[in-house]
Design an enzyme around this catalytic site. Structure first.
Site, PDB file in Angstrom:
ATOM      1  N   GLU A   1      66.318  19.474  -6.576  1.00 54.80           N
ATOM      2  CA  GLU A   1      66.891  19.733  -5.382  1.00 54.80           C
ATOM      3  C   GLU A   1      65.714  19.144  -4.021  1.00 54.80           C
ATOM      4  O   GLU A   1      64.691  19.538  -4.355  1.00 54.80           O
ATOM      5  CB  GLU A   1      67.262  20.776  -4.880  1.00 54.80           C
ATOM      6  CG  GLU A   1      67.529  21.295  -3.308  1.00 54.80           C
ATOM      7  CD  GLU A   1      67.822  22.968  -3.208  1.00 54.80           C
ATOM      8  OE1 GLU A   1      68.413  23.408  -4.011  1.00 54.80           O
ATOM      9  OE2 GLU A   1      67.438  23.244  -2.058  1.00 54.80           O
TER      10      GLU A   1
ATOM     11  N   GLU B   1      65.282  22.012   6.747  1.00 61.15           N
ATOM     12  CA  GLU B   1      65.898  23.141   6.674  1.00 61.15           C
ATOM     13  C   GLU B   1      64.895  23.691   7.936  1.00 61.15           C
ATOM     14  O   GLU B   1      63.762  23.571   8.265  1.00 61.15           O
ATOM     15  CB  GLU B   1      65.611  24.116   5.657  1.00 61.15           C
ATOM     16  CG  GLU B   1      66.382  23.743   4.462  1.00 61.15           C
ATOM     17  CD  GLU B   1      66.223  24.516   3.255  1.00 61.15           C
ATOM     18  OE1 GLU B   1      67.025  25.454   3.183  1.00 61.15           O
ATOM     19  OE2 GLU B   1      65.123  24.522   2.560  1.00 61.15           O
TER      20      GLU B   1
END
Length: 423
Positions: free
Chosen positions: A171, A176
């Site tokens: 990932e 974020e």
């Protein structure tokens, strides 16, 4: 950041290849040492665009279904509070060239979540089954929401998730943001043995107390074999190579798909509180992927003072020093960047002497042999990086004089480490 961030779950079967129901991204990444940010502008080199969504279309239109699919459902693994809906209620174009992902405090469909009747709705989109990429520049220009409990993300998952599961799929979190850190975004890698709170990552904080929700910002990774570089608005703040993993497996040399979502609540951001205003919106101006934001080409490589990278004496013998010299158009200054990561002149490869990784290790010309000492990454920040050493090609002493030897050195963003490859 030790705040817990548990599993993110795939809410929709993606494709026959992707039948796994449980995806993830584990706990919030603990801070890991990262190179200091540089102020070098990351101006993408001309490259073929392989994916682009400018979100042009009439207000209220749904996203392009040939590029994106919409996931639906809740997320018990992370204890998020929202229900991701289908259609265009929570993900729609605004008629001004933006995608708007909206989180609302509502439940018009009597949706049921892990904790009972859902309190919020939002949207999550991915490109699985429609688009994947291996390497390149992946970027989005976005304006994030604000408020406690908000959790926007732009990220990627390995397309083999259906076969190997997470975290073996890998990932790459490009951006974020959690609402209690309005000035900071995070970029993180997750893989086998370094997932959850063990993810390898770093944060970037805007100067002067600015908040990311105040304006649009461009979030990007430049991704090449054995090197991923993160930037915000052209400022590189983190580079990661296999050397950062402590011997654990690097799983980032295969196809990945893209994900955009706006979560509400969860272990990491915490739940909304009385000060959180709804609705909240993640505004996306564009998402683009190109075949390498870095440099490619055949011709001279110029550096500090406009000097050229030169094979001393035009001598093709193994061990010949590589230096700076006045540009003169000779074959000793004609370099070809190969798809295998090599940089070649006079039929031989740019090589780190003895495969060294220490600051000050000289570079030289040597027979091409396929070793890591001859693999280079050229991200858009105009560095030339040896991923094995995680160090930059550097003009010794910051000099631009004729005969200045070239070496590898810890990447600092200095002028002695900035190069232009002729295309």
């Amino acid at each position: 950041m030790d705040s817990p961030r548990l599993l993110r779950r795939l809410l929709l079967p993606l494709a026959p290849l992707l039948t796994l129901a449980a995806l993830s991204t584990g706990l919030a990444p603990a801070p890991a040492p990262a190179p200091a940010p540089t102020t070098a502008a990351v101006a993408p080199a001309p490259a073929a665009v392989t994916f682009s969504d400018e979100f042009d279309g009439p207000a209220g239109a749904a996203v392009d279904g040939t590029k994106w699919q919409t996931e639906t459902g809740d997320n018990v693994n992370n204890h998020e509070r929202q229900y991701y809906t289908a259609g265009n209620r929570n993900a729609a174009l605004d008629g001004q060239g933006h995608l708007v992902i909206t989180a609302r405090r509502e439940n018009p469909g009597n949706y049921q979540c892990w904790y009972g009747r859902c309190e919020y709705t939002s949207a999550r989109l991915n490109t699985a089954g429609r688009f994947t990429t291996t390497y390149g520049r992946v970027e989005a220009r976005m304006k994030v929401p604000r408020g406690q409990g908000m959790w926007p993300a732009f990220w990627m998952l390995g397309n083999d998730i259906g076969q190997v599961g997470w975290p073996a799929s890998g990932e790459i979190d490009i951006m974020e943001n959690v609402g209690f850190e309005p000035s900071t975004v995070h970029g993180t890698l997750h893989g086998p043995g370094y997932s959850g709170s063990g993810g390898i990552g770093a944060g970037y904080t805007l100067p002067g107390g600015q908040a990311f929700a105040d304006a649009y910002h461009t979030f990007a990774v430049d991704w090449s074999p054995n090197l991923i570089t993160w930037s915000v608005d052209g400022t590189v703040y983190q580079r990661r190579t296999p050397a950062d993993l402590g011997g654990r497996q690097w799983v980032f040399d295969k196809p990945f798909f893209l994900i955009l979502n706006l979560a509400v609540g969860g272990y990491w951001p915490g739940d909304p509180d009385g000060g959180t205003v709804f609705p909240q919106q993640l505004l996306v101006d564009y998402v683009r992927v190109s075949t390498g934001g870095g440099q490619t080409g055949s011709g001279p490589i110029t550096g500090i003072g406009g000097m050229c990278v030169d094979v001393a004496g035009a001598n093709p013998a193994n061990g010949t020093p590589v230096q700076l010299y006045d540009c003169n158009g000779t074959a000793a200054q004609n370099w070809t960047v190969g798809s295998d990561g090599t940089i070649r002149a006079l039929g031989k490869c740019l090589d780190v002497a003895s495969g060294g990784t220490a600051d000050g290790t000289r570079v030289q010309l040597w027979d091409c042999n396929g070793t890591a000492a001859q693999v280079w990454a050229l991200p858009a920040a105009r560095d030339i990086v040896n991923p094995r050493a995680n160090k930059c090609l550097d003009a010794t002493g910051g000099s631009s004089a004729n005969g200045t030897r070239l070496q590898i050195w810890t990447c600092t963003g200095a002028a002695a480490q900035k190069w232009t490859v002729t295309r």
